[in-house]
Design a protein around this motif. Structure first.
Motif, PDB file in Angstrom:
ATOM      1  N   ASN A  81      52.992  64.389 -58.741  1.00  0.00           N
ATOM      2  CA  ASN A  81      54.240  64.032 -59.178  1.00  0.00           C
ATOM      3  C   ASN A  81      55.859  64.626 -58.508  1.00  0.00           C
ATOM      4  N   HIS A  82      55.378  65.697 -57.916  1.00  0.00           N
ATOM      5  CA  HIS A  82      56.718  66.576 -57.409  1.00  0.00           C
ATOM      6  C   HIS A  82      56.939  66.005 -55.817  1.00  0.00           C
TER       7      HIS A  82
ATOM      8  N   VAL B 108      54.206  73.543 -52.721  1.00  0.00           N
ATOM      9  CA  VAL B 108      54.527  75.019 -53.203  1.00  0.00           C
ATOM     10  C   VAL B 108      54.488  74.821 -54.775  1.00  0.00           C
ATOM     11  N   ILE B 109      54.732  73.631 -55.377  1.00  0.00           N
ATOM     12  CA  ILE B 109      54.468  73.447 -56.919  1.00  0.00           C
ATOM     13  C   ILE B 109      53.109  73.461 -57.246  1.00  0.00           C
ATOM     14  N   GLY B 110      52.288  72.812 -56.375  1.00  0.00           N
ATOM     15  CA  GLY B 110      50.900  72.887 -56.714  1.00  0.00           C
ATOM     16  C   GLY B 110      50.257  74.302 -56.447  1.00  0.00           C
ATOM     17  N   GLY B 111      50.867  75.188 -55.615  1.00  0.00           N
ATOM     18  CA  GLY B 111      50.425  76.399 -55.502  1.00  0.00           C
ATOM     19  C   GLY B 111      50.814  77.449 -56.659  1.00  0.00           C
ATOM     20  N   ILE B 112      52.054  77.168 -57.329  1.00  0.00           N
ATOM     21  CA  ILE B 112      52.370  77.859 -58.551  1.00  0.00           C
ATOM     22  C   ILE B 112      51.715  77.304 -59.604  1.00  0.00           C
ATOM     23  N   VAL B 113      51.245  75.979 -59.770  1.00  0.00           N
ATOM     24  CA  VAL B 113      50.167  75.690 -60.877  1.00  0.00           C
ATOM     25  C   VAL B 113      48.814  76.482 -60.516  1.00  0.00           C
ATOM     26  N   LEU B 114      48.541  76.573 -59.490  1.00  0.00           N
ATOM     27  CA  LEU B 114      47.351  77.150 -59.265  1.00  0.00           C
ATOM     28  C   LEU B 114      47.441  78.695 -59.691  1.00  0.00           C
ATOM     29  N   LEU B 115      48.622  79.385 -59.327  1.00  0.00           N
ATOM     30  CA  LEU B 115      48.599  80.758 -59.718  1.00  0.00           C
ATOM     31  C   LEU B 115      48.839  80.950 -61.245  1.00  0.00           C
ATOM     32  N   ILE B 116      49.299  79.985 -62.003  1.00  0.00           N
ATOM     33  CA  ILE B 116      49.441  79.941 -63.370  1.00  0.00           C
ATOM     34  C   ILE B 116      47.818  79.683 -64.036  1.00  0.00           C
ATOM     35  N   ALA B 117      47.212  78.615 -63.403  1.00  0.00           N
ATOM     36  CA  ALA B 117      45.803  78.554 -63.949  1.00  0.00           C
ATOM     37  C   ALA B 117      45.154  79.936 -63.495  1.00  0.00           C
ATOM     38  N   CYS B 118      45.104  80.996 -62.602  1.00  0.00           N
ATOM     39  CA  CYS B 118      44.481  81.822 -62.217  1.00  0.00           C
ATOM     40  C   CYS B 118      44.763  83.100 -63.813  1.00  0.00           C
ATOM     41  N   LEU B 119      45.719  82.718 -64.365  1.00  0.00           N
ATOM     42  CA  LEU B 119      46.034  83.676 -65.787  1.00  0.00           C
ATOM     43  C   LEU B 119      45.015  83.274 -66.664  1.00  0.00           C
ATOM     44  N   PHE B 120      44.480  81.920 -66.721  1.00  0.00           N
ATOM     45  CA  PHE B 120      43.669  81.397 -67.856  1.00  0.00           C
ATOM     46  C   PHE B 120      42.209  81.419 -67.345  1.00  0.00           C
ATOM     47  N   THR B 121      41.853  81.381 -66.262  1.00  0.00           N
ATOM     48  CA  THR B 121      40.642  81.187 -65.804  1.00  0.00           C
ATOM     49  C   THR B 121      40.389  81.964 -64.324  1.00  0.00           C
ATOM     50  N   GLU B 122      38.886  82.130 -64.050  1.00  0.00           N
ATOM     51  CA  GLU B 122      38.794  82.585 -62.657  1.00  0.00           C
ATOM     52  C   GLU B 122      38.751  81.551 -61.540  1.00  0.00           C
ATOM     53  N   VAL B 123      39.770  81.352 -60.887  1.00  0.00           N
ATOM     54  CA  VAL B 123      39.525  80.097 -60.095  1.00  0.00           C
ATOM     55  C   VAL B 123      38.647  80.362 -58.688  1.00  0.00           C
TER      56      VAL B 123
ATOM     57  N   MET C  79      64.826  73.425 -53.188  1.00  0.00           N
ATOM     58  CA  MET C  79      64.451  74.644 -53.663  1.00  0.00           C
ATOM     59  C   MET C  79      65.628  75.168 -54.223  1.00  0.00           C
ATOM     60  N   ARG C  80      66.905  74.773 -53.882  1.00  0.00           N
ATOM     61  CA  ARG C  80      68.172  75.557 -54.283  1.00  0.00           C
ATOM     62  C   ARG C  80      68.364  75.387 -55.947  1.00  0.00           C
ATOM     63  N   ILE C  81      67.730  74.310 -56.301  1.00  0.00           N
ATOM     64  CA  ILE C  81      67.883  73.806 -57.707  1.00  0.00           C
ATOM     65  C   ILE C  81      66.595  74.124 -58.347  1.00  0.00           C
ATOM     66  N   TRP C  82      66.306  75.405 -58.101  1.00  0.00           N
ATOM     67  CA  TRP C  82      64.833  75.705 -58.813  1.00  0.00           C
ATOM     68  C   TRP C  82      64.795  75.601 -60.163  1.00  0.00           C
ATOM     69  N   PRO C  83      65.935  75.696 -61.056  1.00  0.00           N
ATOM     70  CA  PRO C  83      65.490  75.679 -62.350  1.00  0.00           C
ATOM     71  C   PRO C  83      65.172  74.022 -62.655  1.00  0.00           C
ATOM     72  N   GLN C  84      65.668  73.269 -61.873  1.00  0.00           N
ATOM     73  CA  GLN C  84      65.187  71.640 -62.143  1.00  0.00           C
ATOM     74  C   GLN C  84      63.846  71.262 -61.456  1.00  0.00           C
ATOM     75  N   THR C  85      63.556  72.295 -60.244  1.00  0.00           N
ATOM     76  CA  THR C  85      62.298  71.676 -59.657  1.00  0.00           C
ATOM     77  C   THR C  85      61.085  72.577 -59.851  1.00  0.00           C
ATOM     78  N   LEU C  86      61.329  73.739 -59.907  1.00  0.00           N
ATOM     79  CA  LEU C  86      59.984  74.938 -59.921  1.00  0.00           C
ATOM     80  C   LEU C  86      59.891  75.068 -61.475  1.00  0.00           C
ATOM     81  N   LEU C  87      60.757  75.375 -62.180  1.00  0.00           N
ATOM     82  CA  LEU C  87      60.632  75.902 -63.724  1.00  0.00           C
ATOM     83  C   LEU C  87      59.792  75.100 -64.532  1.00  0.00           C
ATOM     84  N   PRO C  88      60.195  73.708 -64.647  1.00  0.00           N
ATOM     85  CA  PRO C  88      59.609  72.641 -65.505  1.00  0.00           C
ATOM     86  C   PRO C  88      58.044  72.598 -65.200  1.00  0.00           C
TER      87      PRO C  88
END
Lengths: 307, 236
Positions: free
Chosen positions: B53-54, B99-114, B1-10
């Protein structure tokens, strides 16, 4: 009590190479012990087995009476290892490397912080504790590995070539540190290519060659086995060539300096009598460093010739 | 998590593109799949793909890095049982996957009602899947001798299996032999069971899905423990 006992330790690698051929070794608690040998003799394999980094083929390892196979938790808790090559996470911070190691040994975090501060300060790394480890110099990296090895308070510290590649000043300060550590009760086993280092620090020594211990004795007893000593002589008048003296190997190092190998049977008085007879005046005398080196090569070469 | 630009951002970038292209732009033209909008159908698959994947990438890279830099030796000389080393790496892999699955889920909420039909079931399958692929990543790292070796399996085995595991389509949509062939892909069962937690419907039997995932965790977990206990790939 024995800090370490190796019984009939054998190691045959997958390619069939027999690295260890029945090592027998005992190291007393509180000792400062040197394990010497030429490259490929089996020093690092032996240390690797003691540290559980290399799988042995057969034999037993006991650390403070604990069998490394059956009582591995107790045995491993007694050992601290400073390996020959850098083996910490180069992207981790200095302080965190030491704290992580304490965690692997189950040291409570509060105590780990106290010990990490103590050793990092003593090894002059405390100011670097928040620095990423790959930015340290070579000498600092070696000192970091010593701090890491000590954080769980091991009773037996094993150092594999701890001063390889470090400058003389750092080496001398590490010697002083290790002497102090040994005086405080830590048993230390050292392998080194600098035989002067072993001679300066260690009370007992074992020589390993081609997977077997060929000598294991006290440092003083080993040095007594030297059949000759080498001295450097400073002369008042310059010479054009080395004088010929029967029974002595004499080399002209500089016009005013001789190096003479003095057989113990003949002694220094005979040498000085011969030099006086030839009108050569000696104004200074000092033993050449590396007596152990001389002996080491005698023993290893002698074994090879016998084989 | 300390290298979040490599792990969380992509994953934020790539999954946003998935939702934008496949969901918002192409979705309306595709219509519905099994009675739901296409974007709602692909959300669970994309979330679980990120988890797979992650969790795999976390363990395979961190364990191989420890081998490569030799700081795995710090653990090998310490009085730590093999199962603790295994549990440590796998827990980290599961944490990153979830954690990344949760982030992707939050992004999905921007496009549809989950919406979740069975949230507990979805969470259980996500955790088990992350566990399985963390263990698999560790086994890959144990046998890896170079950085190539830790990219071959993700690129040439894992990614095809995930994409052919029903992330973007229902196996019902495949022609007859391929629908049956797809049933041999274990990832299909994970994605479908996870999708059941969202939509309340799946192409596979739920009990089979949990049996397959649980069985694979036991087999691969036992293998990974044996490999570490015998020092395979980490001791001479």
């Amino acid at each position: 009590m024995l800090a370490l006992r190796l019984k009939n330790l054998r190691k045959v690698y997958d390619n069939g190479f027999e690295a260890l051929r029945g090592i027998e070794l005992e190291v007393e608690q509180g000792d400062f012990f040197a394990l010497l040998g030429p490259n490929g003799a089996g020093k690092s394999t032996t240390i690797g087995i003691i540290a559980s980094l290399v799988k042995k083929t057969s034999g037993t390892v006991e650390v403070f009476g604990y069998d490394l196979d059956r009582q591995w938790e107790q045995a491993k808790s007694c050992i601290g290892l400073v390996p020959q090559e850098i083996n910490f996470n180069q992207f981790e911070k200095v302080g965190q490397i030491v704290l992580n190691q304490a965690g692997y040994y189950g040291v409570p975090s509060g105590l780990a912080r106290v010990r990490a501060e103590k050793w990092l300060k003593q090894l002059e790394l405390w100011d670097r504790r928040d620095q990423v480890s790959r930015r340290l110099s070579g000498g600092m990296k070696r000192r970091l590995m010593i701090a890491r090895a000590l954080v769980h308070a091991p009773k037996l510290l094993i150092l594999d070539e701890p001063t390889a590649g470090v400058d003389i000043e750092v080496r001398r300060s590490m010697w002083a540190f290790l002497r102090r550590l040994n005086q405080e009760g830590t048993t230390i086993i050292l392998t080194t290519h600098y035989l002067e280092e072993a001679e300066q620090l260690c009370r007992h020594v074992a020589i390993i060659d081609r997977g077997q211990i060929i000598e294991s004795t006290s440092m003083s007893a080993l040095l007594d086995k030297l059949d000759s000593d080498t001295f450097c002589l400073d002369l008042r008048q310059p010479l054009m060539a080395a004088p010929e003296i029967s029974g002595f190997a004499v080399e002209l190092v500089e016009p005013r300096a001789l190096r003479v190998e003095v057989p113990r049977l003949l002694g220094l008085n005979t040498l000085f009598a011969e030099l006086s007879a030839q009108g050569i005046e000696v104004i200074g005398l000092r033993p050449q460093e590396g007596r152990l080196e001389q002996l080491f090569f005698q023993r290893v070469r002698g074994k090879k010739e016998a084989a | 998590m300390r290298i979040w630009p490599q792990t969380l951002l992509p994953p934020v970038v790539t999954t946003s593109l998935y939702f934008l292209i496949f969901g918002a732009l192409m979705g309306p033209k595709i219509g519905t799949v099994r009675g739901v909008e296409y974007i709602d159908y692909i959300v669970p698959g994309i979330v679980l793909m990120a988890v797979i994947n992650h969790s795999y990438a976390n363990v395979v890279s961190s364990f191989f890095s420890a081998k490569f830099q030799r700081h795995i030796e710090e653990m090998l000389i310490a009085p730590m049982p093999s199962w603790v080393i295994l549990a440590g790496y796998v827990t980290a892999g599961v944490a990153r996957g979830i954690v990344i699955g949760g982030i992707v889920l939050l992004i999905a909420c921007l496009f549809t009602e989950v919406r979740f039909a069975y949230p507990g079931l979805a969470a259980a399958m996500a955790i088990l899947t992350a566990l399985l692929f963390s263990v698999a990543g560790l086994i890959n790292a144990v046998f890896a001798n170079s950085f190539d070796d830790i990219s071959i399996i993700p690129n040439f085995i894992l990614t095809p299996l995930v994409y052919l595991g029903g992330v973007f389509y229902s196996v019902d949509m495949l022609p007859s032999p391929w629908a049956r062939v797809s049933l041999a892909n274990p990832i299909l069962y994970m994605i479908e069971a996870f999708r059941f937690g969202f939509l309340g419907a799946a192409d596979v039997d739920l009990a089979s899905a949990f049996f397959i995932v649980g069985g694979l965790i036991l087999v691969l977990g036992g293998w990974a423990w044996l490999l570490l206990s015998h020092g395979v790939g980490i001791k001479h």
